[in-house]
Design an enzyme around this catalytic site. Structure first.
Site, short mmCIF file in Angstrom:
data_model
loop_
_atom_site.label_atom_id
_atom_site.label_comp_id
_atom_site.label_asym_id
_atom_site.label_seq_id
_atom_site.Cartn_x
_atom_site.Cartn_y
_atom_site.Cartn_z
N HIS A 1 51.79 38.33 41.13
CA HIS A 1 51.13 37.02 41.26
C HIS A 1 50.25 36.69 40.06
O HIS A 1 49.90 35.54 39.84
CB HIS A 1 50.37 36.89 42.58
CG HIS A 1 49.09 37.66 42.63
ND1 HIS A 1 49.03 38.97 43.03
CD2 HIS A 1 47.83 37.32 42.29
CE1 HIS A 1 47.78 39.38 42.96
NE2 HIS A 1 47.03 38.41 42.51
N LYS B 1 49.26 32.78 37.68
CA LYS B 1 47.94 32.20 37.41
C LYS B 1 48.03 31.22 36.25
O LYS B 1 48.65 31.53 35.23
CB LYS B 1 46.93 33.30 37.05
CG LYS B 1 46.51 34.16 38.24
CD LYS B 1 45.48 35.18 37.80
CE LYS B 1 45.12 36.11 38.93
NZ LYS B 1 44.25 35.51 39.94
N GLU C 1 36.94 43.90 39.47
CA GLU C 1 36.63 43.28 40.76
C GLU C 1 35.27 43.79 41.21
O GLU C 1 34.95 44.96 41.00
CB GLU C 1 37.66 43.69 41.81
CG GLU C 1 39.06 43.17 41.53
CD GLU C 1 40.06 43.75 42.51
OE1 GLU C 1 40.11 43.27 43.65
OE2 GLU C 1 40.75 44.70 42.14
N ASP D 1 48.22 50.09 41.85
CA ASP D 1 47.92 48.77 42.40
C ASP D 1 47.73 47.73 41.29
O ASP D 1 48.05 46.56 41.49
CB ASP D 1 46.64 48.88 43.25
CG ASP D 1 46.45 47.66 44.14
OD1 ASP D 1 47.44 47.19 44.70
OD2 ASP D 1 45.30 47.18 44.26
N HIS E 1 50.08 44.35 37.04
CA HIS E 1 49.33 43.24 36.46
C HIS E 1 48.87 43.52 35.02
O HIS E 1 49.05 42.71 34.12
CB HIS E 1 48.10 42.90 37.31
CG HIS E 1 48.41 42.70 38.75
ND1 HIS E 1 49.49 41.98 39.18
CD2 HIS E 1 47.77 43.12 39.87
CE1 HIS E 1 49.51 41.97 40.51
NE2 HIS E 1 48.48 42.66 40.95
#
Ligand code: NAP
Length: 485
Positions: free
Chosen positions: A172, A176, A210, A229, A234
């Site tokens: 995903h 963006k 994060e 992850d 990403h």
């Protein structure tokens, strides 16, 4: 042309938090095809009405601008249907086939938002039920496997059921707006390309930080960790977008061929670089946004003796003519000092100094990905307080392009964008199987090294920028992370 979007896992967290809001926004923007059906699938026994009520409750707490009015939701709800299926039972797929056969075959999107353990069964059973014709597209969520072997096994099964052009593997981050702007910046402007190489660039830093912990997903995260992850997918996709050669055109395979070349050019790991150029950490108790927060090992669902990493920092190089010798630093973690995803391109200093400049000053391009979305170009300029003409001292200034402010109302969220691309059959922002396998191949030595390493992850205080070893790693090259410089 009709559209049926089948949402396997239609009552799950992903559908709830991301997919339904994105589908509603697409509906509101008028970009969903007329008369489309969204068919939620799960083992629950729900009527269409009960499913619509469940989804209605999803929108109760959302911010006003994104909340539908009753009349608007009623129109959206008319698209929603529910089908009870146990995806592990082959006989249940006949009911899906019957539901889809109720109308003339248009595009069918099978969105597999269920546990990864079901991915191969779903693909096999769709094929067995004849639901793999060319008008069918299948969307697969991450994680596709937990290592190279399991990723290959999934890809092989998927390949037996579907052609590559029917398969949409979601990352995903690629949806963006800021990441699409990265492609626009590099390949839609002539300004940067001549500078985009080892002669002018000292190092590149990619940070995906994060401030949140593992929230309610502790059990899932404890089996996964930051490398699988965030880095394997990403962070490496961002690295590809920054490092790839200009594609020959904007077709999906032209772009994916170039990304694949970057992955294949990543410097192979050695025992020495695995020790010196990779840092893993795990958060200890600390503070976040003014509140005390627990250690990772005390989070619900996490093994109290867990060795799972919640932080990774690493240094790599792209071994080709453009980038040889330029360090790329990747860093990601949970419970860091702030939510901040950005790419910092540090240029080399001017080759001959005729002005005085602050120590270490050089040009810098900052690509802000989240929460801000935009570009900052850091330059040196003659400041106000050079009252004496012979002072000749330069000060840092920056140009700040805020894409949210400039394009705000026109922008669409990542999942909305990706869903519309699936519906339109555009593969540019999806990951090809060979890219994914190459990324797994590159992270595998790190996984093996950690499995045999007795030291475990280094603790860092929640709310900090990770273990000090990450700063020491970059300092060995005489550089520093952007917030430290
Ligand atoms: P989840 O909350 O556990 O939801 C799973 C869904 O699948 C539920 O609707 C569940 O409903 C259904 N399901 C489970 N077993 C089934 C079966 N045998 N037959 C039919 N339906 C079944 O999981 P999730 O968090 O939404 O994650 C879904 C996928 O997306 C996973 O692959 C995950 O890794 C990926 N993903 C999730 C997120 C996220 O933020 N949640 C982000 C990125 C990727 P019933 O139990 O009622 O059948």
């Amino acid at each position: 042309m009709s559209l049926d979007l089948v949402l396997f896992g239609g009552t799950g967290d992903l559908a709830w938090r991301k997919l339904m809001p994105a589908l509603f926004q697409a509906f509101r923007h008028g970009t969903l095809p007329q008369g489309c059906r969204i068919i939620g699938v799960a083992r629950d026994d729900l009527s269409d009405t009960a499913y619509r009520e469940l989804i209605a409750s999803r929108f109760e707490g959302v911010e006003l601008a994104k909340r539908p009015s009753a009349e608007e939701f009623a129109r959206f709800a008319a698209l929603l249907h529910f089908l009870r299926m146990d995806l592990s039972r082959p006989e249940d797929y006949a009911r899906l086939a019957a539901r889809l056969a109720e109308r003339h075959a248009g595009t069918v999107v099978m969105y597999v938002a269920t546990a990864p353990a079901l991915f191969t069964t779903v693909c096999e059973q769709l094929a067995a039920a004849g639901l793999n014709a060319p008008h069918v597209r299948v969307v697969l969520e991450k994680p596709l496997g937990h290592d190279l072997a399991s990723n290959r096994a999934i890809n092989e099964t998927v390949r037996m059921a579907f052609q590559e052009k029917q398969v949409f593997r979601i990352d995903h981050y690629l949806g963006k707006p800021s990441v699409q702007n990265l492609f626009a910046l590099r390949f839609g402007n002539a300004l940067f390309e001549p500078l985009w190489r080892r002669e002018n660039i000292a190092n590149i830093q990619i940070t995906i930080a994060e401030d949140l912990g593992v929230e309610k997903r502790g059990a899932f995260y404890d089996q996964t960790g930051a490398l699988r992850d965030m880095v394997q997918n990403h962070a490496l996709q961002l690295l590809c977008a920054i490092g790839m050669e200009p594609p020959i055109n904007s077709h999906a395979d032209a772009i994916r061929d170039e990304k694949l070349k970057v992955l294949r050019s990543l410097k192979a790991w050695t025992p020495e670089t695995l020790t010196q150029h990779v840092v893993r950490g795990q958060y200890a108790a600390g503070g976040s946004n003014g509140h005390a927060v627990p250690a990772y090992r005390d989070e619900p669902g996490v093994d109290p003796a867990s060795r799972t990493e919640t932080f990774v920092a690493l240094r790599t190089e792209i071994a080709n003519w453009r980038w040889a010798g330029v360090p790329f630093y990747l860093r990601t973690g949970k419970r860091l000092a702030s939510r901040d995803a950005r790419i910092v391109v540090n240029f080399r200093p001017a080759p001959h100094a005729i002005f005085r400049t602050p120590a270490g000053a050089a040009n810098q391009l900052v690509i802000n990905l989240q929460p801000k979305d935009g570009l900052e170009l850091h330059l040196l300029a003659q400041g106000q307080d050079n009252r004496r003409s012979n002072a000749q001292t330069l000060s840092p200034v920056h140009l700040d392009l805020d894409f949210d402010r400039r394009f705000g109302a026109e922008r669409v969220g990542a999942y909305e964008r990706l869903l519309l691309d699936v519906i339109d059959g555009r593969l540019n922002l999806f990951v090809r199987s060979d890219e994914q396998e190459e990324a797994w191949r590159w992270v595998e030595p790190i996984q093996e090294h950690w499995a045999n390493d007795t030291q475990g992850p280094r603790p860092y205080t929640a709310g900090s920028w990770g273990p000090s070893a990450a700063s020491a790693m970059i300092a060995r090259d005489n550089y520093c992370w952007h917030e430290e410089c």
